[in-house]
Enzyme design. Structure first.
Site, mmCIF file in Angstrom:
data_model
loop_
_atom_site.group_PDB
_atom_site.id
_atom_site.type_symbol
_atom_site.label_atom_id
_atom_site.label_comp_id
_atom_site.label_asym_id
_atom_site.label_seq_id
_atom_site.Cartn_x
_atom_site.Cartn_y
_atom_site.Cartn_z
ATOM 1 N N GLU A 1 1.122 -0.547 -5.146
ATOM 2 C CA GLU A 1 0.170 0.520 -5.409
ATOM 3 C C GLU A 1 0.995 1.794 -5.520
ATOM 4 O OE1 GLU A 1 -3.475 3.127 -3.564
ATOM 5 O OE2 GLU A 1 -1.817 2.413 -2.343
ATOM 6 N N ASP B 1 0.818 -1.203 0.000
ATOM 7 C CA ASP B 1 0.000 0.000 0.000
ATOM 8 C C ASP B 1 0.859 1.264 0.000
ATOM 9 O OD1 ASP B 1 -2.640 1.364 0.460
ATOM 10 O OD2 ASP B 1 -1.644 1.963 2.315
#
Length: 732
Positions: A465, A412
């Site tokens: 990401e 993330d």
């Protein structure tokens, strides 16, 4: 007032006073057996005896301080136990202060170097055994925690009345680790650490950073976890996943928030076992190859969806114990479903019981708020220049893959890690040593974790990401890249969703948003994400963003999904999107499963299932996802009609022709070039009645003649249904 009672003892009053007031930083130097004198601190006890392993009384210890400090004479060579008389009962146990140092020198060295990648099996609370002086195995729990700047650390829990005086730990000064073995303690016990900072100030009780299990939120204690390993039955999957997960494999991912995918009539989230019973058959029926969980590491606030974790080594107790998650992964693998877990090394919340100012100093985070605090999320940023912190995170990544057989980590907020000025104004950030904005420590960390994972866990994936144009995210580390397996293509997602939100009459002016992705499609190994981020924060649902009346909205969504599945790149779809959920996702409620009683929603679900089946069956749709010779534009510039057409192709397999018409106007006699003449089967038509469409199309087939067109030797005349995507393949 506490008083020192008369009697013979070899330690001074100040030392006794420090012990009984929880201020002594080296209790092993005082407590236990020293020569023939046995010393015991048992606050609140009525009395203490030293007994033999057979139960005979060796000595009745005398109270030397009314707070509970006892001493007595026991032969130096004697093996003893403590019999402690508490107001509520009698306890018999080995003396925690009779055991020597526990952690080996190699453990200490590797930890300090940031290269101990098995700290999940060494630090924290480990059920184990230690030999006593006679060589007998004594069962118990070994605790170890990193707090180099604390002046005293104790284990407190439901087993010692949360009294920090009773199990003060030994400091291993060369590493800053504190340790203690508590005999006869077992799984299920709740515990935390009680710390005094360098100045002797008592800190808030801290959960264990390496806890393998936690109590149910909103409780914040750690829990001693069972050591029994899961008996894995997924050998076939583990041996083949390298082939299933490479850039030339068909990959379609179903993203899920585990606690809200399905809930019972009382609104309760499922356990891992219930989730396996319900979710895995659903995934198999829809044909997804992988399942991606939003973060499941323990987190204090459910509304963070797991993206503010504090128990990085523990699956959240909201869904059951850790062995439940192991069973889920095992069953998923036996159903040929890969499991991806979102992983958050970019930041952590500042809750008092967590990592923040763990030993009274900025231990895990940067001390300077210009480096150590995320403005967007009000969270702390890991100090990746510190060996121990870097090793902590790398070991955590390995922990999920080795202990739970997780197949991939989706990392993330990588962009926030890469740039020191991420979401900061001038003067709010600290340049790197060269004066630039790149976070060099984060770059080194990402390269290292990807290299270690590739070495120790072959066949797994690391997915970034990353929302910027940082070069080489998926390039190998040895060639200067970051070493990720795949990267989310955020640009493709934003562009194409923006196009789809426009009324078809205006789409001709947005045409490039659907084609621009092909300009950079081969620069990285991409996943096309329609993730949870696109159905929250007022963005509405995917279906809700489609223009037009009810029929047109569903038609747009079906056509868009087929466009996506035919586009180069792996696929990811957030739960609820597969049946056209009309409203935003809510983490506090179940998905609206009753909508599947409606034919339009069932139609969207069926087209997703058919797209997944087509993807797995046709190598042309995935075999050259990362190579430009796997894609050929046929029509990319028909702005007036909002039509797109291309060929997907790979070696040794028939090509697939994708044609999308993003207007509500049918196109008749639309000629397209194809590589071979003959019969072409219409293998998918999102306007088919079975999906809720109007039934317009080509009757399941079309014939190409030898008329060249679009630079190809043959061509075919097609009917393009309104707001629809069709796919065709040559016969034979």
């Amino acid at each position: 007032m506490d008083t020192i009672l008369p009697g013979a003892t070899n330690i001074d009053i100040a030392t006794i006073d420090a012990l009984v007031n929880g201020r002594h930083g080296d209790p092993f130097s005082v407590l236990g057996h020293h020569g023939s004198e046995l010393r015991c601190l048992a606050p609140g006890a009525n009395g203490v005896e030293a007994v033999s392993t057979g139960g005979d009384v060796l000595a009745r210890l005398e109270r030397r301080h009314d707070a509970g400090f006892f001493t007595g004479i026991v032969p130096e060579e004697a093996t003893y136990r403590l019999r402690i008389f508490w107001p509520g009962g009698t306890q018999e146990t080995e003396d925690p202060y009779s055991f020597g140092p526990l952690l080996g020198q190699m453990d200490l060295y590797l930890f300090s170097e940031g290269r101990h990648f098995e700290i999940g099996r060494v630090l924290g609370a480990q059920c184990t055994f230690v030999k006593d002086a006679d060589g007998n195995d004594i069962d118990g729990v070994r605790f170890a925690v990193w707090a180099p700047n604390a002046s005293r650390v104790s284990v407190v829990g439901d087993f010692n009345s949360w009294d920090g005086r009773r199990h003060a730990m030994r400091l291993r000064r060369e590493s800053g680790l504190w340790e203690i073995f508590i005999p006869r303690l077992g799984p299920g016990a709740l515990y935390k650490y009680e710390l005094l900072d360098a100045n002797g100030t008592l800190l808030p009780l801290k959960a264990d950073p390496i806890a393998l299990e936690t109590e149910m939120p909103p409780g914040t204690a750690s829990r001693v976890s069972h050591k029994l390993p899961h008996a894995w039955q997924d050998d076939d999957w583990m041996e083949s996943r390298g082939v299933r997960q490479n850039a030339a494999a068909p990959i379609s991912i179903y993203e899920i928030h585990a606690a809200s995918w399905w809930r019972d009539a009382e609104g309760r989230s499922p356990s891992w076992d219930v989730l396996a019973d319900r979710l895995l058959p659903y995934i198999v029926d829809l044909g997804f190859t992988h399942l991606e969980f939003m973060p499941i590491a323990e987190h204090p606030f459910g509304g963070s969806w797991g993206y503010q974790p504090l128990g990085l080594f523990a699956p959240t107790a909201r869904l059951g114990p850790p062995d439940g998650f192991a069973r889920f992964v095992d069953r998923a693998h036996q159903a040929c479903i890969g499991v991806i877990v979102d992983w958050v090394p970019a930041h952590f919340p500042t809750d008092a019981h967590g990592l923040y100012r763990f030993d009274g100093t900025a231990l895990y985070e940067h001390g300077d708020p210009r480096e150590g605090l995320h403005k967007d999320w009000n969270t702390a940023i890991y100090n990746l220049g510190r060996h121990e912190v870097r090793g902590f995170l790398i070991a955590n990544a390995i922990h999920w893959m080795e202990k739970f057989h997780v197949d991939a980590l989706r990392v993330d907020a990588v962009a926030s890690m890469l740039y020191r000025d991420y979401s900061r104004e001038a003067g709010e950030w600290v340049p790197n040593r060269y004066g630039g904005r790149e976070n060099l420590e984060a770059v080194d960390f990402l390269r290292e974790v990807n290299a270690v994972v590739a070495d120790r866990c072959p066949g797994t994936m690391m997915i970034a990401e990353e929302s910027t144009a940082w070069p080489g995210v998926t390039a190998p580390v040895q060639y200067g890249g970051l070493g990720f397996t795949f990267k989310w293509n955020m640009g493709w997602m934003h562009d194409t969703l923006d196009y789809m939100q426009h009324d078809p009459v205006y789409r001709r002016w947005q045409h490039d948003e659907m084609t621009f992705g092909m300009v950079y499609a081969w620069s990285e190994h991409f996943i096309l994400p329609l993730s949870h981020d696109e159905v929250v924060y007022g963005k509405g649902s995917l279906l809700g963003r489609m223009p037009g009346d009810n029929w047109q909205r569903f038609a747009n969504l079906r056509a868009y999904f087929a466009f996506m599945w035919a586009h180069p790149g792996k696929k990811l779809l957030f739960m609820g999107g597969e049946f056209g959920q009309p409203g935003e996702w809510s983490h506090d409620a179940s998905l609206p499963w009753h909508l599947l009683d409606d034919g339009n929603h069932r139609g969207v679900q069926r087209v997703v299932a058919d797209l997944n089946a087509l993807l797995r069956a046709q190598p042309a749709l995935y075999g050259k996802d990362t190579s430009p010779d796997g894609f050929r534009w046929v029509v990319g510039d028909d702005r007036a009609n909002s039509v797109f057409a291309w060929l997907r192709q790979t070696d040794g397999a028939p090509p697939v022709l994708m044609v999308a018409n993003f207007t509500p106007v049918p196109r008749y006699g639309y000629r397209l070039g194809v590589p071979v003449a003959g019969r072409w089967r219409e293998v998918l038509n999102t306007d088919a009645p079975v999906y809720g469409g109007s039934g317009m199309g080509n009757g399941g087939q079309a014939y190409a003649d030898a008329t060249p067109s679009h630079g190809l030797p043959a061509s075919v005349m097609l009917t393009l249904p309104p707001l629809a995507t069709i796919m065709l393949m040559p016969e034979g």
